[in-house]
Design a protein around this motif. Structure first.
Motif, PDB file in Angstrom:
ATOM      1  N   PHE A  72      -8.832 -10.731  -6.148  1.00 45.47           N
ATOM      2  CA  PHE A  72      -8.528 -10.768  -7.572  1.00 45.47           C
ATOM      3  C   PHE A  72      -8.953  -9.470  -8.253  1.00 45.47           C
ATOM      4  CE2 PHE A  72      -8.716 -15.158  -6.301  1.00 45.47           C
ATOM      5  CZ  PHE A  72      -7.674 -15.739  -6.983  1.00 45.47           C
ATOM      6  N   SER A  73      -8.921  -8.382  -7.520  1.00 44.14           N
ATOM      7  CA  SER A  73      -9.386  -7.108  -8.038  1.00 44.14           C
ATOM      8  C   SER A  73      -8.214  -6.251  -8.512  1.00 44.14           C
ATOM      9  CB  SER A  73     -10.158  -6.353  -6.952  1.00 44.14           C
ATOM     10  OG  SER A  73     -10.410  -5.029  -7.347  1.00 44.14           O
ATOM     11  N   ARG A  74      -8.274  -5.836  -9.765  1.00 44.42           N
ATOM     12  CA  ARG A  74      -7.220  -4.961 -10.282  1.00 44.42           C
ATOM     13  C   ARG A  74      -7.221  -3.614  -9.584  1.00 44.42           C
ATOM     14  NH1 ARG A  74      -8.910  -7.074 -15.873  1.00 44.42           N
ATOM     15  NH2 ARG A  74      -7.465  -8.792 -16.150  1.00 44.42           N
ATOM     16  N   LYS A  75      -8.402  -3.125  -9.231  1.00 46.47           N
ATOM     17  CA  LYS A  75      -8.502  -1.839  -8.535  1.00 46.47           C
ATOM     18  C   LYS A  75      -7.844  -1.924  -7.144  1.00 46.47           C
ATOM     19  CE  LYS A  75     -11.782   1.659  -7.053  1.00 46.47           C
ATOM     20  NZ  LYS A  75     -13.183   2.069  -7.014  1.00 46.47           N
ATOM     21  N   ILE A  76      -8.120  -2.995  -6.432  1.00 42.08           N
ATOM     22  CA  ILE A  76      -7.527  -3.166  -5.104  1.00 42.08           C
ATOM     23  C   ILE A  76      -6.020  -3.347  -5.213  1.00 42.08           C
ATOM     24  CG2 ILE A  76      -7.473  -4.664  -3.069  1.00 42.08           C
ATOM     25  CD1 ILE A  76     -10.517  -5.098  -3.569  1.00 42.08           C
ATOM     26  N   ALA A  77      -5.555  -3.972  -6.280  1.00 41.67           N
ATOM     27  CA  ALA A  77      -4.118  -4.162  -6.485  1.00 41.67           C
ATOM     28  C   ALA A  77      -3.381  -2.837  -6.616  1.00 41.67           C
ATOM     29  CB  ALA A  77      -3.867  -5.026  -7.710  1.00 41.67           C
ATOM     30  N   GLN A  78      -4.095  -1.774  -6.934  1.00 42.34           N
ATOM     31  CA  GLN A  78      -3.482  -0.456  -7.078  1.00 42.34           C
ATOM     32  C   GLN A  78      -3.347   0.275  -5.735  1.00 42.34           C
ATOM     33  OE1 GLN A  78      -2.358   0.491 -10.158  1.00 42.34           O
ATOM     34  NE2 GLN A  78      -3.056  -1.539 -10.772  1.00 42.34           N
ATOM     35  N   LEU A  79      -3.974  -0.248  -4.690  1.00 39.61           N
ATOM     36  CA  LEU A  79      -3.962   0.404  -3.382  1.00 39.61           C
ATOM     37  C   LEU A  79      -2.685   0.094  -2.617  1.00 39.61           C
ATOM     38  CD1 LEU A  79      -7.668  -0.320  -2.333  1.00 39.61           C
ATOM     39  CD2 LEU A  79      -6.745   1.758  -3.386  1.00 39.61           C
ATOM     40  N   ASP A  80      -2.468   0.812  -1.540  1.00 44.15           N
ATOM     41  CA  ASP A  80      -1.307   0.620  -0.679  1.00 44.15           C
ATOM     42  C   ASP A  80      -1.310  -0.795  -0.085  1.00 44.15           C
ATOM     43  OD1 ASP A  80       0.947   1.652   1.090  1.00 44.15           O
ATOM     44  OD2 ASP A  80      -0.548   1.051   2.591  1.00 44.15           O
ATOM     45  N   ASP A  81      -0.226  -1.527  -0.297  1.00 45.81           N
ATOM     46  CA  ASP A  81      -0.135  -2.921   0.145  1.00 45.81           C
ATOM     47  C   ASP A  81      -0.338  -3.080   1.653  1.00 45.81           C
ATOM     48  OD1 ASP A  81       0.360  -3.733  -2.453  1.00 45.81           O
ATOM     49  OD2 ASP A  81       2.538  -3.819  -2.182  1.00 45.81           O
ATOM     50  N   THR A  82       0.249  -2.196   2.429  1.00 46.45           N
ATOM     51  CA  THR A  82       0.152  -2.298   3.882  1.00 46.45           C
ATOM     52  C   THR A  82      -1.287  -2.109   4.347  1.00 46.45           C
ATOM     53  OG1 THR A  82       2.417  -1.485   4.099  1.00 46.45           O
ATOM     54  CG2 THR A  82       1.040  -1.393   6.066  1.00 46.45           C
ATOM     55  N   THR A  83      -1.966  -1.153   3.756  1.00 43.11           N
ATOM     56  CA  THR A  83      -3.365  -0.907   4.116  1.00 43.11           C
ATOM     57  C   THR A  83      -4.239  -2.080   3.714  1.00 43.11           C
ATOM     58  OG1 THR A  83      -3.025   1.469   3.859  1.00 43.11           O
ATOM     59  CG2 THR A  83      -5.300   0.685   3.819  1.00 43.11           C
TER      60      THR A  83
END
Length: 97
Positions: A72-83
């Motif tokens: 539920f992290s907005r920061k993580i949501a900004q990262l590459d989906d595959t990674t």
């Protein structure tokens, strides 16, 4: 499950468990209402929940189904989906090893 313990989960029949959602969390100050973006704004394994203990409790029932990571992290949501997906898969595999 809120207020339950790993021991409570371990005493359940495996057929009552449809899937296990694995999510970590941070402490919520007394008197505050927990909210997803605040209390769960952490990578799985980076919070305060003893995840291995909970996963072990689920496995001790004989449950052999799906373990679904939740972030539920907005920061993580900004990262590459595959990674993110690959890393979450590895995190769950580690907990199940």
């Amino acid at each position: 499950m809120s207020g339950d313990t790993p021991e409570d989960v371990a005493s359940l029949p495996a057929d009552l468990i449809a899937a296990v959602h694995v999510c970590d969390g941070l402490a919520v100050p007394p008197g505050e209402v927990p909210d997803q973006p605040g209390s769960r704004n952490v990578w799985i394994g980076g919070g305060l929940i003893p995840l291995q203990e909970w996963v072990d409790a689920c496995r001790s029932t004989g449950f052999d189904g799906y373990y679904c990571p939740e972030i539920f992290s907005r920061k993580i949501a900004q990262l590459d989906d595959t990674t993110v997906a690959a890393t979450l898969r590895n995190t769950i595999a580690f907990l199940l090893a």
